[in-house]
Write an enzyme that holds these catalytic residues in place. Structure first.
Site, PDB file in Angstrom:
ATOM      1  N   SER A 180      41.844  84.186  49.435  1.00  0.00           N
ATOM      2  CA  SER A 180      42.588  83.803  48.220  1.00  0.00           C
ATOM      3  C   SER A 180      41.643  83.512  47.057  1.00  0.00           C
ATOM      4  CB  SER A 180      43.509  82.615  48.487  1.00  0.00           C
ATOM      5  OG  SER A 180      42.829  81.575  49.134  1.00  0.00           O
ATOM      6  N   HIS A 234      45.452  84.317  57.049  1.00  0.00           N
ATOM      7  CA  HIS A 234      44.933  83.310  56.100  1.00  0.00           C
ATOM      8  C   HIS A 234      45.948  82.158  56.039  1.00  0.00           C
ATOM      9  CE1 HIS A 234      42.639  81.660  52.888  1.00  0.00           C
ATOM     10  NE2 HIS A 234      42.974  82.451  51.891  1.00  0.00           N
ATOM     11  N   HIS A 251      37.877  81.613  63.104  1.00  0.00           N
ATOM     12  CA  HIS A 251      37.525  81.568  61.680  1.00  0.00           C
ATOM     13  C   HIS A 251      36.438  82.600  61.395  1.00  0.00           C
ATOM     14  CE1 HIS A 251      36.540  79.992  57.706  1.00  0.00           C
ATOM     15  NE2 HIS A 251      37.745  79.475  57.747  1.00  0.00           N
ATOM     16  N   ARG A 254      38.526  69.968  58.688  1.00  0.00           N
ATOM     17  CA  ARG A 254      39.851  69.728  58.095  1.00  0.00           C
ATOM     18  C   ARG A 254      40.889  69.501  59.212  1.00  0.00           C
ATOM     19  NH1 ARG A 254      40.216  75.113  54.669  1.00  0.00           N
ATOM     20  NH2 ARG A 254      39.678  75.857  56.753  1.00  0.00           N
ATOM     21  N   ASP A 296      44.760  75.122  59.968  1.00  0.00           N
ATOM     22  CA  ASP A 296      46.194  75.370  60.123  1.00  0.00           C
ATOM     23  C   ASP A 296      46.733  74.956  61.490  1.00  0.00           C
ATOM     24  OD1 ASP A 296      46.356  76.533  57.532  1.00  0.00           O
ATOM     25  OD2 ASP A 296      45.384  78.312  58.339  1.00  0.00           O
TER      26      ASP A 296
HETATM   27  N1  HAX Z   1      43.354  84.787  68.795  1.00  0.00           N
HETATM   28  C1  HAX Z   1      43.117  85.967  69.396  1.00  0.00           C
HETATM   29  N2  HAX Z   1      42.110  86.785  69.076  1.00  0.00           N
HETATM   30  C2  HAX Z   1      41.266  86.367  68.119  1.00  0.00           C
HETATM   31  C3  HAX Z   1      41.420  85.126  67.475  1.00  0.00           C
HETATM   32  C4  HAX Z   1      42.525  84.331  67.830  1.00  0.00           C
HETATM   33  N3  HAX Z   1      42.789  83.169  67.230  1.00  0.00           N
HETATM   34  N4  HAX Z   1      40.425  84.979  66.572  1.00  0.00           N
HETATM   35  C5  HAX Z   1      39.672  86.110  66.646  1.00  0.00           C
HETATM   36  N5  HAX Z   1      40.192  86.943  67.578  1.00  0.00           N
HETATM   37  C6  HAX Z   1      39.754  88.291  67.902  1.00  0.00           C
HETATM   38  C7  HAX Z   1      39.867  89.175  66.663  1.00  0.00           C
HETATM   39  O1  HAX Z   1      41.197  89.600  66.472  1.00  0.00           O
HETATM   40  C8  HAX Z   1      38.882  90.280  67.009  1.00  0.00           C
HETATM   41  O2  HAX Z   1      39.513  91.117  67.953  1.00  0.00           O
HETATM   42  P1  HAX Z   1      39.285  92.731  67.920  1.00  0.00           P
HETATM   43  O3  HAX Z   1      37.812  92.937  68.037  1.00  0.00           O
HETATM   44  O4  HAX Z   1      40.080  93.215  69.093  1.00  0.00           O
HETATM   45  O5  HAX Z   1      39.811  93.190  66.598  1.00  0.00           O
HETATM   46  C9  HAX Z   1      37.764  89.518  67.724  1.00  0.00           C
HETATM   47  O6  HAX Z   1      38.373  88.318  68.235  1.00  0.00           O
HETATM   48  C10 HAX Z   1      36.598  89.152  66.833  1.00  0.00           C
HETATM   49  O7  HAX Z   1      37.085  88.427  65.726  1.00  0.00           O
HETATM   50  P2  HAX Z   1      36.173  87.306  65.029  1.00  0.00           P
HETATM   51  O8  HAX Z   1      34.961  87.990  64.505  1.00  0.00           O
HETATM   52  O9  HAX Z   1      35.996  86.165  65.951  1.00  0.00           O
HETATM   53  O10 HAX Z   1      37.114  86.792  63.864  1.00  0.00           O
HETATM   54  P3  HAX Z   1      37.318  87.416  62.402  1.00  0.00           P
HETATM   55  O11 HAX Z   1      36.267  86.869  61.516  1.00  0.00           O
HETATM   56  O12 HAX Z   1      37.454  88.896  62.466  1.00  0.00           O
HETATM   57  O13 HAX Z   1      38.746  86.843  62.025  1.00  0.00           O
HETATM   58  C11 HAX Z   1      40.426  85.192  61.807  1.00  0.00           C
HETATM   59  C12 HAX Z   1      38.944  85.505  61.669  1.00  0.00           C
HETATM   60  C13 HAX Z   1      40.708  83.828  61.219  1.00  0.00           C
HETATM   61  C14 HAX Z   1      41.219  86.254  61.023  1.00  0.00           C
HETATM   62  C15 HAX Z   1      40.812  85.236  63.307  1.00  0.00           C
HETATM   63  O14 HAX Z   1      40.102  84.243  64.004  1.00  0.00           O
HETATM   64  C16 HAX Z   1      42.315  85.053  63.536  1.00  0.00           C
HETATM   65  O15 HAX Z   1      43.041  86.059  63.507  1.00  0.00           O
HETATM   66  N6  HAX Z   1      42.796  83.807  63.792  1.00  0.00           N
HETATM   67  C17 HAX Z   1      44.219  83.531  63.946  1.00  0.00           C
HETATM   68  C18 HAX Z   1      44.913  83.452  62.595  1.00  0.00           C
HETATM   69  C19 HAX Z   1      44.507  82.190  61.859  1.00  0.00           C
HETATM   70  O16 HAX Z   1      44.529  81.090  62.386  1.00  0.00           O
HETATM   71  N7  HAX Z   1      44.170  82.353  60.581  1.00  0.00           N
HETATM   72  C20 HAX Z   1      43.801  81.207  59.703  1.00  0.00           C
HETATM   73  C21 HAX Z   1      42.305  81.128  59.454  1.00  0.00           C
HETATM   74  C22 HAX Z   1      41.932  79.968  58.554  1.00  0.00           C
HETATM   75  C23 HAX Z   1      42.465  80.201  57.183  1.00  0.00           C
HETATM   76  O17 HAX Z   1      42.104  81.098  56.443  1.00  0.00           O
HETATM   77  N8  HAX Z   1      43.416  79.420  56.815  1.00  0.00           N
HETATM   78  O18 HAX Z   1      44.071  79.635  55.671  1.00  0.00           O
END
Ligand code: HAX
Length: 436
Positions: free
Chosen positions: A241, A271, A318, A327, A373
């Site tokens: 964002s 996000h 994350h 947080r 979150d």
């Molecule tokens: N559950 C399952 N799988 C997850 C995961 C989770 N919570 N977090 C990461 N992974 C997976 C990814 O999907 C990725 O899988 P693939 O290789 O099969 O695509 C792998 O683990 C590597 O990912 P990463 O490098 O650890 O994480 P990223 O930096 O790519 O992504 C995210 C970060 C936050 C998007 C991710 O951890 C996620 O999807 N979390 C769940 C959604 C969430 O809680 N989002 C909020 C984040 C905080 C925020 O911005 N708040 O506003």
């Protein structure tokens, strides 16, 4: 010039001069290298942006102008009847890099109150939207509609000197912050409470007034809102964002359109929308099991089922953090003090004991720990804010504090149009042929 603007002007003109001279002397110095994984992988970790207001460390978490969350709770001014910091103080700190006095913060509360009147058009736009429209969609549209009163747009049309961009940005930033809680409360009351709106109470602070306009007058909920709006305010510049606002504003699109775009980004489930997803996912589990007190074995099975169906565990993981999010911890500390016997809060704490091992065992998740979150929804439910499709709007009200202060800095430093280089897989293949 008002007291905050004057201070900002002095600080930002000094830094602008300093930056010009350091770029002249050291502009060609390498600060980073980029590998192929980063090019394909969402630019993780690439140093490519200036964001003055906060910095995120993978292990320590967020620091706002050098202060972590426990320090903010201790040092920022509070209301006489409250224990949590006032978000007004954090905005002051982020904008001018000084902990404000009580008087400064009181001045800011009054100043935002003076600027808080919504344009009629914004009310009309909100009223025209079906109440079933997702609250984030309503929020984005309402914020964009404020641009008809943008000082930046008006002055630009009159031929504003580029040295004054920061001044017009400051005016719009202050107006946006003053109006956001009113817009957000209007959306809440319209969507879930049959359009029975509650007028402002000008004896209250920015966050307390927001709680009041939502219709939740419990003093503990007001404290929660002060804490909530403080801890969600900024997470350095690379998060989706903030980065969106940075990019859009770099085209000299005004702060309202820039923030509306940022909220489009916050509305994604990876996000900010994760806060609604967490509570939806917990509700689904307790509904399925027929109990609000599931065992840890039942929770572990539910987590596994979620992963087996190809979904992520919301509230965990994350892109930068490699520890439990401070947080998350700040909200846990609040819940321990105020509502430790709440059943949903207990589920959140049990998830914390169960999820990291399961995610860690997958071998690919870089951060198995909870993010901000994972905790917020459970506390909101306790105080009666059960309409989880609204949660990301609360996040959006807070994030404006960081983004607006940063946009003032971007325009004061004269940062140019953002334009990184993209490439394609054919280029990558030919690069590899030549270099491997
Ligand atoms: N559950 C399952 N799988 C997850 C995961 C989770 N919570 N977090 C990461 N992974 C997976 C990814 O999907 C990725 O899988 P693939 O290789 O099969 O695509 C792998 O683990 C590597 O990912 P990463 O490098 O650890 O994480 P990223 O930096 O790519 O992504 C995210 C970060 C936050 C998007 C991710 O951890 C996620 O999807 N979390 C769940 C959604 C969430 O809680 N989002 C909020 C984040 C905080 C925020 O911005 N708040 O506003």
């Amino acid at each position: 010039m008002d007291r905050l603007k004057q201070k900002f002007y002095e600080k930002s003109s000094a830094l602008k001069t300093e930056v010009r001279s350091l770029l002249k002397e050291h502009g060609a110095l390498k600060v980073d290298e980029v590998n192929l994984k980063q090019v394909f992988g969402g630019m993780r970790g690439v140093k490519s942006m200036i964001w003055e207001t906060s910095e995120l460390d993978a292990h320590e978490g967020i620091r706002f102008r050098g202060y972590n969350i426990p320090q903010l709770r201790e040092k920022l001014p509070k209301r006489k009847d409250g224990k949590e910091p006032l978000p007004e103080g954090l905005f002051w700190l982020m904008l001018v890099d000084e902990i404000p006095t009580q008087e400064d913060v009181d001045w800011l509360t009054d100043e935002w109150e003076k600027r808080s009147k919504l344009p009629e058009q914004t009310i009309k736009v909100l009223d025209a939207l079906d109440a079933k429209t997702h609250p984030m969609t309503q929020f984005v549209i309402a914020i964009a509609s404020l641009n008809s009163e943008s000082v930046f747009v008006q002055r630009y049309a009159e031929g504003m000197n580029k040295n004054d961009y920061w001044d017009a940005t400051y005016e719009d930033a202050m107006n946006l912050l003053a109006r956001l809680p009113i817009i957000a409360a209007y959306i809440y009351r319209k969507t879930y409470k049959g359009g029975e709106h509650i007028p402002q109470d000008n004896s209250l602070d920015w966050a307390g007034n927001f709680a009041h306009m939502l219709g939740i007058d419990n003093p503990d909920f007001k404290s929660l809102m002060r804490l909530y709006l403080t801890i969600h305010a900024d997470h350095e510049g690379g998060n989706a964002s903030a980065h969106t606002a940075h990019l859009v504003n770099s085209t000299l699109s005004d702060p309202f359109l820039s923030y509306s775009a940022a909220m489009d980004s916050l509305a994604g489930p990876l996000h900010g929308l994760a806060n609604q997803e967490v509570i939806k996912w917990i509700n689904r589990m307790t509904d399925k099991l027929g109990t609000d007190k599931p065992t840890k074995d039942q929770i572990a099975q539910y987590v596994q089922d979620t992963l087996d169906s190809g979904q992520v565990i919301p509230g965990y993981g994350h892109a930068v953090l490699r520890q439990p999010d401070p947080r998350f911890t700040a909200q846990r500390v609040f819940a321990e003090e105020y509502i430790k016997d709440d059943a949903t809060v207990q589920v959140v704490w049990d998830l914390f004991e169960v999820v990291p091992d399961i995610l860690g065992s997958l071998g690919k998740v870089k951060n198995p720990w909870p993010n901000v979150d994972a905790h917020s929804g459970a506390i909101l439910v306790h105080y009666g804010l059960t309409d989880y499709t609204y949660y990301t709007v609360l996040f959006g009200v807070s994030r404006a504090l960081g983004i607006m202060s940063s946009l003032c800095w971007s325009r004061a430093l004269g940062l140019p149009l953002e334009r990184p280089k993209s490439t394609n897989t054919a280029w990558v293949k030919s690069f590899l042929e030549k270099n491997t």
